[in-house]
Every structure is written in C-alpha cells, then in structure tokens.
Write a protein that holds these residues in place. Sequence first.
Motif, PDB file in Angstrom:
ATOM      1  N   GLN A 165       0.887  -1.089   0.220  1.00 41.78           N
ATOM      2  CA  GLN A 165      -0.027   0.094   0.110  1.00 41.78           C
ATOM      3  C   GLN A 165       0.872   1.220  -0.073  1.00 41.78           C
ATOM      4  O   GLN A 165       1.556   1.391   0.765  1.00 41.78           O
ATOM      5  N   GLN A 166       0.619   2.091  -0.917  1.00 45.25           N
ATOM      6  CA  GLN A 166       1.093   3.337  -0.956  1.00 45.25           C
ATOM      7  C   GLN A 166       0.249   4.495  -0.686  1.00 45.25           C
ATOM      8  O   GLN A 166       1.093   5.632   0.170  1.00 45.25           O
ATOM      9  N   PHE A 167      -0.937   4.650  -0.623  1.00 47.50           N
ATOM     10  CA  PHE A 167      -1.742   5.662  -0.516  1.00 47.50           C
ATOM     11  C   PHE A 167      -3.092   5.014   0.103  1.00 47.50           C
ATOM     12  O   PHE A 167      -3.734   4.162  -0.590  1.00 47.50           O
ATOM     13  N   ARG A 168      -3.411   5.445   1.219  1.00 44.50           N
ATOM     14  CA  ARG A 168      -4.656   4.892   2.064  1.00 44.50           C
ATOM     15  C   ARG A 168      -5.659   5.997   1.852  1.00 44.50           C
ATOM     16  O   ARG A 168      -5.545   7.107   2.187  1.00 44.50           O
ATOM     17  N   ARG A 169      -6.892   5.557   1.767  1.00 43.18           N
ATOM     18  CA  ARG A 169      -8.318   6.373   1.836  1.00 43.18           C
ATOM     19  C   ARG A 169      -9.183   5.782   2.820  1.00 43.18           C
ATOM     20  O   ARG A 169      -9.646   4.776   2.490  1.00 43.18           O
ATOM     21  N   ASP A 170      -9.287   6.265   3.991  1.00 44.04           N
ATOM     22  CA  ASP A 170     -10.010   5.574   4.774  1.00 44.04           C
ATOM     23  C   ASP A 170     -11.244   6.380   5.729  1.00 44.04           C
ATOM     24  O   ASP A 170     -11.016   7.645   5.775  1.00 44.04           O
ATOM     25  N   PHE A 171     -12.114   5.637   6.300  1.00 41.16           N
ATOM     26  CA  PHE A 171     -13.128   6.354   6.958  1.00 41.16           C
ATOM     27  C   PHE A 171     -13.021   5.736   8.455  1.00 41.16           C
ATOM     28  O   PHE A 171     -12.815   4.491   8.913  1.00 41.16           O
ATOM     29  N   TRP A 172     -13.263   6.756   9.456  1.00 44.57           N
ATOM     30  CA  TRP A 172     -13.003   6.470  10.868  1.00 44.57           C
ATOM     31  C   TRP A 172     -14.045   7.072  11.726  1.00 44.57           C
ATOM     32  O   TRP A 172     -14.831   7.942  11.073  1.00 44.57           O
ATOM     33  N   VAL A 173     -14.509   6.431  12.826  1.00 44.30           N
ATOM     34  CA  VAL A 173     -15.659   7.132  13.339  1.00 44.30           C
ATOM     35  C   VAL A 173     -15.290   7.229  14.815  1.00 44.30           C
ATOM     36  O   VAL A 173     -14.764   6.609  15.283  1.00 44.30           O
ATOM     37  N   LYS A 174     -15.967   8.243  15.450  1.00 43.60           N
ATOM     38  CA  LYS A 174     -15.891   8.533  16.808  1.00 43.60           C
ATOM     39  C   LYS A 174     -16.908   7.803  17.404  1.00 43.60           C
ATOM     40  O   LYS A 174     -17.986   8.111  17.589  1.00 43.60           O
ATOM     41  N   GLY A 175     -16.660   6.567  17.960  1.00 50.93           N
ATOM     42  CA  GLY A 175     -17.393   5.707  18.825  1.00 50.93           C
ATOM     43  C   GLY A 175     -18.338   4.945  17.725  1.00 50.93           C
ATOM     44  O   GLY A 175     -19.623   4.971  17.614  1.00 50.93           O
ATOM     45  N   ALA A 176     -17.585   3.988  16.996  1.00 49.72           N
ATOM     46  CA  ALA A 176     -17.969   3.101  16.094  1.00 49.72           C
ATOM     47  C   ALA A 176     -19.063   2.022  16.640  1.00 49.72           C
ATOM     48  O   ALA A 176     -18.767   1.481  17.769  1.00 49.72           O
ATOM     49  N   ARG A 177     -20.406   1.881  15.997  1.00 45.68           N
ATOM     50  CA  ARG A 177     -21.269   1.000  16.612  1.00 45.68           C
ATOM     51  C   ARG A 177     -21.453   0.157  15.609  1.00 45.68           C
ATOM     52  O   ARG A 177     -22.004   0.212  14.395  1.00 45.68           O
ATOM     53  N   GLN A 178     -21.489  -1.248  15.884  1.00 41.38           N
ATOM     54  CA  GLN A 178     -21.642  -2.382  15.056  1.00 41.38           C
ATOM     55  C   GLN A 178     -23.150  -2.731  14.853  1.00 41.38           C
ATOM     56  O   GLN A 178     -23.917  -2.496  15.943  1.00 41.38           O
ATOM     57  N   LEU A 179     -23.674  -2.615  13.560  1.00 39.93           N
ATOM     58  CA  LEU A 179     -24.907  -2.999  13.429  1.00 39.93           C
ATOM     59  C   LEU A 179     -25.201  -4.498  13.427  1.00 39.93           C
ATOM     60  O   LEU A 179     -24.208  -5.158  13.262  1.00 39.93           O
ATOM     61  N   THR A 180     -26.640  -5.052  14.023  1.00 42.59           N
ATOM     62  CA  THR A 180     -26.993  -6.218  13.903  1.00 42.59           C
ATOM     63  C   THR A 180     -26.916  -6.737  12.470  1.00 42.59           C
ATOM     64  O   THR A 180     -26.908  -5.967  11.585  1.00 42.59           O
ATOM     65  N   MET A 181     -26.893  -8.238  12.297  1.00 38.08           N
ATOM     66  CA  MET A 181     -27.269  -8.493  11.182  1.00 38.08           C
ATOM     67  C   MET A 181     -28.302  -8.109  10.218  1.00 38.08           C
ATOM     68  O   MET A 181     -28.246  -7.628   9.099  1.00 38.08           O
ATOM     69  N   LEU A 182     -29.521  -8.045  11.148  1.00 35.08           N
ATOM     70  CA  LEU A 182     -30.234  -7.566  10.455  1.00 35.08           C
ATOM     71  C   LEU A 182     -30.575  -6.067  10.109  1.00 35.08           C
ATOM     72  O   LEU A 182     -30.992  -5.522   8.944  1.00 35.08           O
ATOM     73  N   ASP A 183     -29.885  -5.478  11.177  1.00 42.80           N
ATOM     74  CA  ASP A 183     -29.655  -3.701  10.743  1.00 42.80           C
ATOM     75  C   ASP A 183     -28.999  -3.503   9.669  1.00 42.80           C
ATOM     76  O   ASP A 183     -29.232  -2.621   8.876  1.00 42.80           O
ATOM     77  N   ARG A 184     -27.790  -4.277   9.446  1.00 48.49           N
ATOM     78  CA  ARG A 184     -26.821  -4.055   8.370  1.00 48.49           C
ATOM     79  C   ARG A 184     -27.799  -4.426   7.202  1.00 48.49           C
ATOM     80  O   ARG A 184     -27.653  -3.578   6.250  1.00 48.49           O
ATOM     81  N   ALA A 185     -28.388  -5.542   6.984  1.00 45.45           N
ATOM     82  CA  ALA A 185     -29.183  -5.901   5.837  1.00 45.45           C
ATOM     83  C   ALA A 185     -30.046  -4.818   5.466  1.00 45.45           C
ATOM     84  O   ALA A 185     -30.239  -4.404   4.274  1.00 45.45           O
ATOM     85  N   GLU A 186     -30.902  -4.234   6.541  1.00 42.82           N
ATOM     86  CA  GLU A 186     -31.925  -3.235   6.117  1.00 42.82           C
ATOM     87  C   GLU A 186     -31.167  -1.813   5.708  1.00 42.82           C
ATOM     88  O   GLU A 186     -31.609  -1.170   4.823  1.00 42.82           O
ATOM     89  N   ALA A 187     -29.970  -1.632   6.301  1.00 43.54           N
ATOM     90  CA  ALA A 187     -29.164  -0.205   5.879  1.00 43.54           C
ATOM     91  C   ALA A 187     -28.813  -0.472   4.433  1.00 43.54           C
ATOM     92  O   ALA A 187     -28.703   0.332   3.766  1.00 43.54           O
ATOM     93  N   LEU A 188     -28.300  -1.645   4.065  1.00 44.24           N
ATOM     94  CA  LEU A 188     -27.961  -1.969   2.718  1.00 44.24           C
ATOM     95  C   LEU A 188     -29.144  -1.802   1.742  1.00 44.24           C
ATOM     96  O   LEU A 188     -28.824  -1.067   0.725  1.00 44.24           O
ATOM     97  N   ARG A 189     -30.241  -2.546   2.007  1.00 46.11           N
ATOM     98  CA  ARG A 189     -31.204  -2.455   1.224  1.00 46.11           C
ATOM     99  C   ARG A 189     -31.738  -0.918   0.776  1.00 46.11           C
ATOM    100  O   ARG A 189     -32.131  -0.587   0.043  1.00 46.11           O
TER     101      ARG A 189
END
Length: 511
Positions: free
Chosen positions: A290-314
């Motif tokens: 890797q030479q150049f990174r492009r990243d997202f960071w979160v202040k207080g990352a919260r993991q979604l449940t499998m159901l919530d992730r599926a709904e967020a993507l849909r």
Amino acid sequence: MTDWTAGYTADIGYTYGYYGELNPLRARLALAYAGLACPTFENACELGFGQGVSITMHAAAGTVRWFGTDFNPSQAGFAQQLAGQCGVQVDLSDAAFDEFAQRADLPQFDYIGLHGIWSWISHENRAVLVDFLRRRLKVGGVLYISYNTMPGWAAFAPMRHLMNRHAATMSPAGWGSTGKVEQAIDFAEKLLATDPAYVKANPAVPGRLQGIKGLNRQYLAHEYFNRDWHPMHFADVAELLHGAKLQFACSASYLDLIPALNLSPSQQAFLGELNDHGLRESVRDFMVNQQFRRDFWVKGARQLTMLDRAEALRGQRLVLVKRREDVAPSVTGPAGKADLTPAIYSPVLDALADHTPRDIGNLIDTLGPQGLVPLVVTEALMLLCGMGVVAPANDDATVQALRPRTVALNAELCRRGRSSSDIGMLASPLTGGGIPVQRFSQLFLLALQDGANAPGDMARYAWKILDAQGQRLNVEGAVLATPEQNLAQLERHAQAFMEKELPLLRSLYVA
C-alpha cells in the motif's frame, strides 16, 4: 517575519482536482457495507480544500452545510468566488489550521474530510488536527482521511529525499517550484544513469521515476517538494487518531472492500488469524504494498446487527453513471485481473441500464428470481461502485430541491471551460457530487444553451471560442492547422457528444 507557508509549497496553486471520496453519500454506503452505524450528515468540514472544487460541488449537490479552510489565500479566494458566483452557501476561510480551530462560531460536525493533508504537514499541525477532531467531531461522527503510507513508499522515499534536497540547495535563485521540479527530475535521471547500488536493491525505482515525469508539475510540486512529507504506517496513524477517540471503520475505496480482488486465498486466511484490527490492517498494507490509504474513521463506532446491516444496505440508492455499453468487462486489483462474470453482472447492469436510481433492496428482490442471492448482488454493486460505474444517489425530492444550485454551478464551470480545461467535472444533484465532463463537452453544453442544436452549429460555436485564443486541436500528436480541419474534428466530437454523452448527462441532471 513569520513564514505563513509553514514549509508548504505556496508559490503555485494546487491542481483543480475533484475528490469523490469526500462525498458524504460515499461514506453512508461504505459504512453500511462494513456493518457500522452512520449518522445523519448535517454539518461537514473540509480542512485543506485546495482550490475548493470538491467542497463547492458537495455543497451545491448535497444537503449538507459545509465549512472549510485552506491557508493559501489565492486558493481560498478562488473557492469563495466559485461558490459565490453560483449562490452556493458554504463557509470558506483562508485561516491556518490552528486559527481555524479556535473559531467559536463553528458547529459540531457530523463529517470531517482531510484529503491530501495529513502526510504533508508538520507534527505540530497534525496535533492541531487531532485536537480539532477531538473537540469538533460529534460522537458517532465520521472522518475521511487520506495519506501516504508504508510500505508502498519505502523504496522511493530516499529518491524523493534527494530530489527535494536538490530543489532546496541546487536550483538557481529565483526559480519557482515548477522549475525546481524539472531540475530535480533531470538530476534524478542522471543519478540513476550512474547505476547506483540503490537501484539494484530497488529495481522498481526507475519505472517509478518515469511515471513521475508524466505527471502535472503543479501536482508534483505539492506532492514531493514540501518541507514536510511523512508517509506513515497505519498503526502510527491509528495511535494519533486514538487521541481524538476515533476508531478505524473501513476503506473509503470501494474496491478495497472486495477481498478476492486484493488478496490471495492464503493471504485472506492469514489475515483471518489476526485478532488485532490494527495489526491486521498493517499486515494487509504489506500484502498489497500500500502506498496511499483512503479511510473512514468513526468517533464511537457502533456495530450493526445482521438485520440492521441488511436493512441499511437495502435502503441504499444507486444509479448507473456510465453507459451500459461502456462498462469494462474486467477490473484489476492487487491480486490480479478479475473478469465481471456475465451471469452475475449482466443482470445487475441490465437492471440499472435506464439510469433510473434503484434501492439495493429493490435490486435484490428483482434479481432473486434470476438466481442471484443478496450477498452476490450486494458485492457486485460494491465492485461496480468501486469501478466508477455505479454511484450512491439522492432521493427524487432532494434532487429537485438541489437542481437550481447545480445548474448555476455548472453554468459557471462551463463558462470557465471557454478558456481553461482545469476543471473537467460538473455537479450532479443525483449523485451529490462531480461527474467527469471534459472541456469540449462543456463548450457543447454552452452551445446548446445558446440555441445551437446541430453538431455542425455546436462545432462552429466551440471553434469560435478556441480560434479567438489561438488554440488548435491535436489529433494523435498532430496539430490541426486549418480551420476546416479543426471544424471537421469538432463536429465529430459534437456528434459523439449528442449521441452518447448528452443523454447520460441529462439522466444524471447534469445537463
């Protein structure tokens, strides 16, 4: 007298680039795919906005209220003029980071962008940025950051050091940055011609130098010839951002999110054995060099449940931003070339071919009867997003509300296109950001606005502008000398524009 540049190249402006990773819509999709909660974006900030093309486009084509600063007054002035001439409400400053950070009138931000800044400033300024993130980024807020990283820069960093030292010590007095760049490249070529042992140990360096020779000199001056230049390991960046309570979320490059495109099966298995997230990212950087990174960071990352992730993507809305027939049949990543399997990608692209935005959930339901399971559809869409073929989209009501602003901005950008090809982008209220539209196409859009509807009329409109400036077309390295030759070539361009590009631009509400 205090040096306001702080060692940063300031005698020439930065390029007029547009950086789509700063678009908040991209963050929503990436975080949903990573299974993380994403806030509602209301207030955003870009630190070090350069010429301001990205921040102005995102302010015009999105619903977020933007603030930003760039210490170069010439660049800040251009950005303010661009935003002001088209009525875009964006707070742009030329304050240095420490001065900007002390403003009492700034809101708490849901989103902060740092593109091309982190690696090119002093340690003291990085500490200012970390403190700003700690105080001004909301809980749950998102940081986009890009930076030069190791080990991708390990081989060439010594050469950059020598080129920079040559520019600082050997260039004639009074030479500007572009002259220093030319002299430094010439020096580096002469050095490599002596067959140093360094090249034997690092055989990729000559090719890297040849690649550099073809790059924009303004870009090179800012990339290579600042006083401060600090490629960093991921773990070192993570340690600094930890002081602002930030946690790594995911790559902002969608293609990085597709494991098979980046890593071999054995590499994926090896990474899967590493429990420490920071170590896993660092090891991955070694695997792909890797030479150049492009990243997202979160202040207080919260993991979604499998159901919530599926709904967020849909609920993520996407649109095809290229013509169906222009989509490449393959894509290349660190792990090699991958073909777009027709049985998967043809149905997905066909479903989007009319350029009508569709929710991922709608596409999953539509393609399910054709044998495509949700996981396959979602990964295919992410890969197409990474290729720049598909993009996140605003809803219909938002598009209509934003259109007056993007129409005004695009009119100003096309007007600038009469004399310059610096900004090859126009704003789309549908995608919330920029769409590539090169100079000739911008001139043809102006021609259409002026009532020239036939390719011949559009060609004559464009030729009048070019001829008045003594400009001629170049075809396969040959300059077209006569007006007839230039007009004929412009008419061919205009015909292709009318048949291929204009319908797409209209579907994206750019034209």
